[in-house]
Design a protein around this motif. Structure first.
Motif, PDB file in Angstrom:
ATOM      1  N   ALA A   1       0.823  -1.211   0.000  1.00 53.06           N
ATOM      2  CA  ALA A   1       0.000   0.000   0.000  1.00 53.06           C
ATOM      3  C   ALA A   1       0.857   1.259   0.000  1.00 53.06           C
ATOM      4  O   ALA A   1       0.544   2.230  -0.699  1.00 53.06           O
ATOM      5  N   VAL A   2       1.917   1.269   0.789  1.00 54.60           N
ATOM      6  CA  VAL A   2       2.819   2.427   0.804  1.00 54.60           C
ATOM      7  C   VAL A   2       3.375   2.683  -0.587  1.00 54.60           C
ATOM      8  O   VAL A   2       3.357   3.821  -1.087  1.00 54.60           O
ATOM      9  N   GLN A   3       3.863   1.639  -1.234  1.00 57.15           N
ATOM     10  CA  GLN A   3       4.459   1.805  -2.562  1.00 57.15           C
ATOM     11  C   GLN A   3       3.437   2.271  -3.596  1.00 57.15           C
ATOM     12  O   GLN A   3       3.699   3.180  -4.390  1.00 57.15           O
ATOM     13  N   LEU A   4       2.267   1.644  -3.590  1.00 55.74           N
ATOM     14  CA  LEU A   4       1.249   1.979  -4.582  1.00 55.74           C
ATOM     15  C   LEU A   4       0.722   3.396  -4.377  1.00 55.74           C
ATOM     16  O   LEU A   4       0.500   4.141  -5.343  1.00 55.74           O
TER      17      LEU A   4
ATOM     18  N   ALA B   1       2.294   5.959  -2.849  1.00 58.37           N
ATOM     19  CA  ALA B   1       3.342   6.929  -3.162  1.00 58.37           C
ATOM     20  C   ALA B   1       3.455   7.144  -4.663  1.00 58.37           C
ATOM     21  O   ALA B   1       3.693   8.266  -5.126  1.00 58.37           O
ATOM     22  N   ARG B   2       3.265   6.069  -5.437  1.00 63.65           N
ATOM     23  CA  ARG B   2       3.316   6.200  -6.899  1.00 63.65           C
ATOM     24  C   ARG B   2       2.193   7.086  -7.421  1.00 63.65           C
ATOM     25  O   ARG B   2       2.310   7.681  -8.502  1.00 63.65           O
ATOM     26  N   ARG B   3       1.099   7.184  -6.694  1.00 67.45           N
ATOM     27  CA  ARG B   3      -0.033   8.010  -7.106  1.00 67.45           C
ATOM     28  C   ARG B   3       0.093   9.454  -6.632  1.00 67.45           C
ATOM     29  O   ARG B   3      -0.818  10.257  -6.818  1.00 67.45           O
ATOM     30  N   GLY B   4       1.215   9.786  -6.021  1.00 68.98           N
ATOM     31  CA  GLY B   4       1.408  11.150  -5.545  1.00 68.98           C
ATOM     32  C   GLY B   4       0.754  11.435  -4.219  1.00 68.98           C
ATOM     33  O   GLY B   4       0.529  12.602  -3.865  1.00 68.98           O
ATOM     34  N   ILE B   5       0.450  10.395  -3.452  1.00 67.59           N
ATOM     35  CA  ILE B   5      -0.153  10.544  -2.134  1.00 67.59           C
ATOM     36  C   ILE B   5       0.959  10.737  -1.098  1.00 67.59           C
ATOM     37  O   ILE B   5       1.997  10.076  -1.158  1.00 67.59           O
TER      38      ILE B   5
ATOM     39  N   ALA C   1       7.406   6.086   1.830  1.00 69.15           N
ATOM     40  CA  ALA C   1       6.715   6.840   2.878  1.00 69.15           C
ATOM     41  C   ALA C   1       7.389   8.192   3.075  1.00 69.15           C
ATOM     42  O   ALA C   1       8.611   8.273   3.235  1.00 69.15           O
ATOM     43  N   ALA C   2       6.585   9.249   3.072  1.00 68.39           N
ATOM     44  CA  ALA C   2       7.124  10.594   3.287  1.00 68.39           C
ATOM     45  C   ALA C   2       7.324  10.886   4.764  1.00 68.39           C
ATOM     46  O   ALA C   2       8.178  11.687   5.141  1.00 68.39           O
ATOM     47  N   HIS C   3       6.504  10.246   5.609  1.00 69.75           N
ATOM     48  CA  HIS C   3       6.557  10.485   7.048  1.00 69.75           C
ATOM     49  C   HIS C   3       6.500   9.142   7.774  1.00 69.75           C
ATOM     50  O   HIS C   3       6.014   8.141   7.232  1.00 69.75           O
ATOM     51  N   PHE C   4       6.961   9.141   9.018  1.00 70.65           N
ATOM     52  CA  PHE C   4       6.995   7.909   9.803  1.00 70.65           C
ATOM     53  C   PHE C   4       6.562   8.183  11.223  1.00 70.65           C
ATOM     54  O   PHE C   4       6.866   9.239  11.795  1.00 70.65           O
ATOM     55  N   THR C   5       5.849   7.234  11.800  1.00 77.19           N
ATOM     56  CA  THR C   5       5.518   7.290  13.218  1.00 77.19           C
ATOM     57  C   THR C   5       5.473   5.874  13.780  1.00 77.19           C
ATOM     58  O   THR C   5       5.132   4.923  13.068  1.00 77.19           O
TER      59      THR C   5
ATOM     60  N   GLY D   1      10.494  -2.775 -11.213  1.00 77.87           N
ATOM     61  CA  GLY D   1      11.191  -2.464  -9.977  1.00 77.87           C
ATOM     62  C   GLY D   1      10.426  -1.541  -9.059  1.00 77.87           C
ATOM     63  O   GLY D   1      10.999  -0.957  -8.127  1.00 77.87           O
ATOM     64  N   ALA D   2       9.103  -1.403  -9.288  1.00 77.40           N
ATOM     65  CA  ALA D   2       8.280  -0.473  -8.515  1.00 77.40           C
ATOM     66  C   ALA D   2       7.553  -1.134  -7.359  1.00 77.40           C
ATOM     67  O   ALA D   2       6.932  -0.438  -6.560  1.00 77.40           O
ATOM     68  N   LEU D   3       7.592  -2.450  -7.269  1.00 76.38           N
ATOM     69  CA  LEU D   3       6.996  -3.169  -6.148  1.00 76.38           C
ATOM     70  C   LEU D   3       8.016  -4.158  -5.599  1.00 76.38           C
ATOM     71  O   LEU D   3       8.606  -4.923  -6.368  1.00 76.38           O
TER      72      LEU D   3
END
Length: 296
Positions: free
Chosen positions: A158-161, A163-167, A186-190, A261-263
């Protein structure tokens, strides 16, 4: 053929490998000679009897990678095609943890060319769950999405997919997984709670439930990964859960992303089919990063 089954619900020790008939494909079906099949948490639920079927022989396994070895009428697949497929089902005499499996032709996709069958077998269930959950979320480019369990199999896809959509993805995972989930996009982490109303949407792969709902802004969206187990709507937040379905066309898209190489496909350990009970015991221990894969 040999198949891993349960005939009396229980722990990993309840898993048996038995001899059963080789299935024959009907119209719009193909038979796949199994090269590899992933073990998923749903299989532990089947083994424990969460989905019913007491007194029956119930097979395990939803994911499969292998080779088409027989076809019914009205199918575009040919003997010898290397494929992947999702074969969903809670209570059936045999699943993909077997030497052969029959699936609907529309559930099948060409296997990724750049990975082996063991890795390819980790794609169907978790990849389709992630992409179908994102379909339910309908996030727009630039919106924020929190993915719980981001280092897990569904969460990682889900993170990879997304991020590819500009989320803009915030990954919720253990502290030691930060570098990994950031590498997925992932742009951010918690590793703890998120501020109330802090994100537009949550994909709750870890099934945090009510607390995760609080992290969604008013009018946002929450999607869980266990059918029917999502919390009730509050503050105008739309809540639902994904019930994954077989979809060969979407699976082909995911396989293409693997080849580009995107997943990232992750295998934790492999086991011969005869050691299916050991694989279930390892899954029961927890802490698995990647999938356990059975090889007939």
């Amino acid at each position: 053929m040999r198949a891993a089954v349960v005939r009396s619900f229980g722990g990993p020790e309840a898993v048996e490998v038995v001899e059963t008939e080789i299935p024959e494909p009907g119209a719009r079906q193909v038979r796949i000679k199994v090269a590899a099949a992933a073990l998923n948490p749903v299989d532990a639920g089947v083994r424990a009897g969460f989905f019913g079927g007491a007194g029956q022989q119930i097979g395990f396994g939803w994911d499969v990678a292998g080779t088409v070895d027989a076809t019914g009428v009205a199918t575009a697949w040919s003997v010898g095609d290397e494929v992947v497929a999702l074969d969903p089902g809670m209570v059936r005499p045999a699943g993909t943890h077997a030497e052969y499996v029959v699936v609907e032709t529309d559930a099948v996709a060409k296997a990724p060319r750049t990975v082996d069958a063991v890795h390819a077998a980790t794609l169907p269930l978790n990849g389709l769950t992630a992409v179908q959950a994102l379909d339910l979320l309908e996030p727009a480019e630039g919106q924020s999405l929190l993915v719980t369990g981001a280092a897990g199999a569904v969460g990682g896809f889900a993170v990879q997919l997304a991020a590819r959509r500009g989320i803009s993805v915030t990954a919720l995972a253990r502290p030691g997984d930060e570098e990994f989930v950031r590498s997925l996009g992932a742009a951010h982490f918690t590793s703890g709670a998120v501020g109330a109303g802090g994100v537009d949407a949550v994909l709750d792969a870890a099934m945090v439930g009510e607390p995760a709902l609080e992290w969604v802004r008013d009018g946002g969206v929450y999607v869980g990964v266990r059918p029917g187990a999502h919390p009730a709507s509050a503050r105008g937040v739309r809540t639902t859960s994904v019930a994954v379905t077989a979809d060969g066309a979407r699976l082909a898209e995911l396989a293409a992303l693997v080849d580009r190489g995107a997943l990232t496909l992750r295998v934790a350990e492999t086991y011969p089919l005869e050691e299916a009970a050991k694989a279930h015991a390892r899954l029961e221990e927890g802490g698995v990063r990647g999938r356990l894969v059975l090889i007939p």
